[in-house]
Design a protein around this motif. Structure first.
Motif, PDB file in Angstrom:
ATOM      1  N   PRO A   1      11.383  -6.314   5.450  1.00  0.00           N
ATOM      2  CA  PRO A   1      11.845  -4.975   5.391  1.00  0.00           C
ATOM      3  C   PRO A   1      13.174  -4.426   6.195  1.00  0.00           C
ATOM      4  O   PRO A   1      13.968  -3.769   5.355  1.00  0.00           O
ATOM      5  CB  PRO A   1      10.637  -4.132   6.224  1.00  0.00           C
ATOM      6  CG  PRO A   1      10.124  -4.968   7.097  1.00  0.00           C
ATOM      7  CD  PRO A   1      10.185  -6.540   6.365  1.00  0.00           C
ATOM      8  N   GLU A   2      13.626  -5.079   7.079  1.00  0.00           N
ATOM      9  CA  GLU A   2      15.030  -4.803   7.813  1.00  0.00           C
ATOM     10  C   GLU A   2      16.100  -5.372   6.771  1.00  0.00           C
ATOM     11  O   GLU A   2      17.221  -4.653   6.638  1.00  0.00           O
ATOM     12  CB  GLU A   2      15.176  -5.667   9.191  1.00  0.00           C
ATOM     13  CG  GLU A   2      14.432  -5.209  10.180  1.00  0.00           C
ATOM     14  CD  GLU A   2      12.896  -5.744  10.153  1.00  0.00           C
ATOM     15  OE1 GLU A   2      12.758  -6.577   9.487  1.00  0.00           O
ATOM     16  OE2 GLU A   2      12.272  -5.338  11.240  1.00  0.00           O
ATOM     17  N   ALA A   3      15.932  -6.497   6.024  1.00  0.00           N
ATOM     18  CA  ALA A   3      16.980  -7.107   5.267  1.00  0.00           C
ATOM     19  C   ALA A   3      17.182  -6.038   3.911  1.00  0.00           C
ATOM     20  O   ALA A   3      18.260  -5.532   3.645  1.00  0.00           O
ATOM     21  CB  ALA A   3      16.859  -8.354   4.611  1.00  0.00           C
ATOM     22  N   GLU A   4      15.982  -5.328   3.518  1.00  0.00           N
ATOM     23  CA  GLU A   4      16.016  -4.457   2.262  1.00  0.00           C
ATOM     24  C   GLU A   4      16.628  -3.193   2.793  1.00  0.00           C
ATOM     25  O   GLU A   4      17.320  -2.525   2.080  1.00  0.00           O
ATOM     26  CB  GLU A   4      14.545  -4.384   1.939  1.00  0.00           C
ATOM     27  CG  GLU A   4      13.814  -5.578   1.036  1.00  0.00           C
ATOM     28  CD  GLU A   4      12.852  -5.231   0.353  1.00  0.00           C
ATOM     29  OE1 GLU A   4      12.161  -4.344   0.396  1.00  0.00           O
ATOM     30  OE2 GLU A   4      12.427  -6.208  -0.433  1.00  0.00           O
ATOM     31  N   GLU A   5      16.202  -2.779   4.066  1.00  0.00           N
ATOM     32  CA  GLU A   5      16.925  -1.453   4.821  1.00  0.00           C
ATOM     33  C   GLU A   5      18.326  -1.671   4.679  1.00  0.00           C
ATOM     34  O   GLU A   5      18.952  -0.795   4.089  1.00  0.00           O
ATOM     35  CB  GLU A   5      16.238  -1.388   6.265  1.00  0.00           C
ATOM     36  CG  GLU A   5      16.741  -0.102   6.604  1.00  0.00           C
ATOM     37  CD  GLU A   5      15.931   1.060   6.112  1.00  0.00           C
ATOM     38  OE1 GLU A   5      14.566   1.224   5.980  1.00  0.00           O
ATOM     39  OE2 GLU A   5      16.427   2.249   5.656  1.00  0.00           O
TER      40      GLU A   5
ATOM     41  N   ASP B   1      12.802   1.158  -6.519  1.00  0.00           N
ATOM     42  CA  ASP B   1      12.102   0.168  -7.117  1.00  0.00           C
ATOM     43  C   ASP B   1      13.109  -1.248  -7.012  1.00  0.00           C
ATOM     44  O   ASP B   1      12.686  -2.161  -7.593  1.00  0.00           O
ATOM     45  CB  ASP B   1      12.465   0.632  -8.462  1.00  0.00           C
ATOM     46  CG  ASP B   1      11.239   1.447  -8.896  1.00  0.00           C
ATOM     47  OD1 ASP B   1      10.484   1.702  -7.925  1.00  0.00           O
ATOM     48  OD2 ASP B   1      11.099   2.127  -9.966  1.00  0.00           O
ATOM     49  N   ARG B   2      14.025  -1.102  -6.095  1.00  0.00           N
ATOM     50  CA  ARG B   2      14.921  -2.457  -5.978  1.00  0.00           C
ATOM     51  C   ARG B   2      14.493  -3.350  -4.868  1.00  0.00           C
ATOM     52  O   ARG B   2      14.938  -4.372  -4.328  1.00  0.00           O
ATOM     53  CB  ARG B   2      16.501  -2.135  -5.874  1.00  0.00           C
ATOM     54  CG  ARG B   2      16.867  -1.492  -7.015  1.00  0.00           C
ATOM     55  CD  ARG B   2      18.178  -0.947  -7.131  1.00  0.00           C
ATOM     56  NE  ARG B   2      19.473  -1.853  -6.308  1.00  0.00           N
ATOM     57  CZ  ARG B   2      19.934  -1.698  -5.312  1.00  0.00           C
ATOM     58  NH1 ARG B   2      19.406  -0.779  -4.510  1.00  0.00           N
ATOM     59  NH2 ARG B   2      20.847  -2.570  -4.828  1.00  0.00           N
ATOM     60  N   SER B   3      13.427  -2.591  -4.182  1.00  0.00           N
ATOM     61  CA  SER B   3      12.731  -3.401  -3.005  1.00  0.00           C
ATOM     62  C   SER B   3      11.642  -4.199  -3.541  1.00  0.00           C
ATOM     63  O   SER B   3      11.473  -3.845  -4.764  1.00  0.00           O
ATOM     64  CB  SER B   3      12.352  -2.419  -2.000  1.00  0.00           C
ATOM     65  OG  SER B   3      11.070  -1.679  -2.440  1.00  0.00           O
ATOM     66  N   GLY B   4      11.285  -5.106  -2.922  1.00  0.00           N
ATOM     67  CA  GLY B   4      10.102  -5.931  -3.366  1.00  0.00           C
ATOM     68  C   GLY B   4       8.830  -5.017  -3.328  1.00  0.00           C
ATOM     69  O   GLY B   4       8.303  -5.265  -4.611  1.00  0.00           O
TER      70      GLY B   4
ATOM     71  N   ALA C   1      15.374  -0.111   0.591  1.00  0.00           N
ATOM     72  CA  ALA C   1      14.130   0.264   1.047  1.00  0.00           C
ATOM     73  C   ALA C   1      13.599   1.598   0.327  1.00  0.00           C
ATOM     74  O   ALA C   1      14.266   2.463   0.110  1.00  0.00           O
ATOM     75  CB  ALA C   1      14.071   0.413   2.587  1.00  0.00           C
ATOM     76  N   GLY C   2      12.240   1.509  -0.177  1.00  0.00           N
ATOM     77  CA  GLY C   2      11.810   2.785  -0.601  1.00  0.00           C
ATOM     78  C   GLY C   2      11.930   2.906  -1.908  1.00  0.00           C
ATOM     79  O   GLY C   2      11.639   3.898  -2.599  1.00  0.00           O
TER      80      GLY C   2
ATOM     81  N   ALA D   1       0.891  -1.081  -0.038  1.00  0.00           N
ATOM     82  CA  ALA D   1       0.020   0.124  -0.028  1.00  0.00           C
ATOM     83  C   ALA D   1       0.813   1.233   0.023  1.00  0.00           C
ATOM     84  O   ALA D   1       0.667   2.289  -0.833  1.00  0.00           O
ATOM     85  CB  ALA D   1      -0.888   0.160   1.179  1.00  0.00           C
ATOM     86  N   THR D   2       1.988   1.090   0.722  1.00  0.00           N
ATOM     87  CA  THR D   2       2.899   2.251   1.026  1.00  0.00           C
ATOM     88  C   THR D   2       3.425   2.688  -0.358  1.00  0.00           C
ATOM     89  O   THR D   2       3.618   3.840  -0.745  1.00  0.00           O
ATOM     90  CB  THR D   2       3.826   2.234   2.061  1.00  0.00           C
ATOM     91  OG1 THR D   2       3.080   2.122   3.280  1.00  0.00           O
ATOM     92  CG2 THR D   2       4.880   3.411   2.133  1.00  0.00           C
ATOM     93  N   ALA D   3       3.868   1.377  -1.076  1.00  0.00           N
ATOM     94  CA  ALA D   3       4.705   1.794  -2.322  1.00  0.00           C
ATOM     95  C   ALA D   3       3.399   2.155  -3.455  1.00  0.00           C
ATOM     96  O   ALA D   3       4.266   2.985  -4.171  1.00  0.00           O
ATOM     97  CB  ALA D   3       5.317   0.200  -2.810  1.00  0.00           C
TER      98      ALA D   3
END
Ligand SMILES: Nc1ncnc2c1ncn2[C@@H]1O[C@H](COP(=O)(O)OP(=O)(O)O)[C@@H](O)[C@H]1O
Ligand SMILES: [Mg+2]
Length: 321
Positions: free
Chosen positions: A286-290, A298-301, A295-296, A18-20
């Motif tokens: 989310p922590e691993a992406e951060e 286009d390379r995040s899920g 995070a935030g 939803a945020t994305a």
């Protein structure tokens, strides 16, 4: 107005996507696939549909969500709607037997698996195929590692099958499977969006088989193996997965019309890779992406997924996006 419609049954898994969507200004709405009214004689609304029905829906008291989704997906398809992860994805999501058939058809090694119908047949099958070997018992329709158990002996399995702890699988089917003994307690989960690999994440299994990466599952981001320093449970790998495997997995997904998936595999002591789970409803840690600086972006899920769905919406409905 045409928009992105997200079909799901777990509101707790929705916020990252939803945020994305909102960050990208994409019009979207959700379809909660637990109860609802659908006029099958009328056309569905316009838009791009993303199905994220989950194999573990019955564990959240949504026993018939998968069945409802199958009907709704057929209706959407009949009206020519663009559905990302349509009925081919749902077919795989709710049946590991079908996942293994799809993988085998593309030359992807899977652990030796015996499909068993009926509680009384579980022990017959174990005696026949796993006499003196460790065996994994898992539901055919599973998810989040629930009900996945390792038994080192036939006695242990026998005790379990006769105990009150044994849960009848929701579709009546279980798999008995070779235990792949990994030299280190890790598995790899490869995330695909738009049918292409986005990244692979290493998951620490030292504390058990329940490995849902979503923040909402809240199993803690730190693994604390006995006698070792705590480490992060999910770690995005700097490298891709072996090219040959990647090609085979992308072809497997394409053939089943799956565009979004997290695929799990494990290496044995000889370095041989076995694929054992395709999650067409996937969550991202989310922590691993951060930590990986994704995070935030286009390379995040969630970011890659929102951008992919937004591109499809813009392609099909140029005025909507
Ligand atoms: N054949 C196997 N050998 C070793 N470990 C396994 C095997 N199958 C499952 N596991 C472990 O159990 C976890 C959950 O199993 P999985 O098949 O992914 O079920 P689910 O669909 O519920 O996630 C895996 O991530 C892995 O750690
Ligand atoms: Mg799994």
């Amino acid at each position: 107005m045409s928009r992105i419609h997200v079909l799901h049954e777990n509101p707790l898994w929705l916020p990252p996507l939803a945020t994305a969507f909102n960050q990208r200004g994409l019009p979207w709405t959700e379809w909660f696939m637990h109860n609802g009214i659908f006029d099958l004689s009328a056309p569905p609304p316009e838009g791009v549909f993303y199905n994220r029905m989950s194999a573990s829906s019955h564990t959240r008291d949504h026993r018939y969500s998968a069945e409802l989704t199958a009907g709704v997906l057929a209706w959407l398809a009949a009206h020519g709607r663009r559905v990302v992860n349509g009925s081919g994805a749902l077919d795989l999501e709710i049946s590991k037997a079908r996942q293994y058939a799809a993988l085998t058809a593309h030359g992807v090694p899977t652990p030796r698996s015996i499909l068993v119908a009926g509680r009384q047949k579980v022990l017959d099958a174990a005696r026949l195929y796993f006499a003196n070997r460790p065996v994994i018992l898992k539901p055919n329709r599973g998810g989040k590692g629930l009900g996945v158990r390792l038994f080192h002996t036939l006695e242990g399995l026998t005790e379990h099958v006769h105990s009150a702890e044994y849960e009848e699988p929701v579709d009546g089917l279980v798999l008995l499977q070779d235990y792949i003994r990994a030299p280190e307690p890790f598995i790899t989960r490869a995330e695909f969006i738009g049918g292409r690999l986005v990244y692979a994440v290493r998951v620490d299994t030292s504390e058990g088989f329940e490995l849902c990466p979503a923040e909402a599952c809240a199993i803690g981001d730190l693994a604390c193996p006995v006698g070792e320093a705590p480490r992060h449970k999910f770690e995005i790998l700097p490298q891709s997965i072996p090219g040959e495997l990647r090609g085979k997995l992308e072809r497997t997904l394409a053939d089943s019309s799956v565009e979004v998936a997290g695929i799990e595999f494990i290496a044995d002591e000889h370095g041989r890779l076995f694929v054992y789970d395709i999650n067409t409803n996937t969550n991202y840690n989310p922590e691993a992406e951060e930590r990986d600086g994704r995070a935030g972006t286009d390379r995040s899920g969630p970011g890659a997924l929102a951008t992919f769905l937004g591109t499809e919406l813009a392609r099909l409905y140029p005025k909507a996006a």
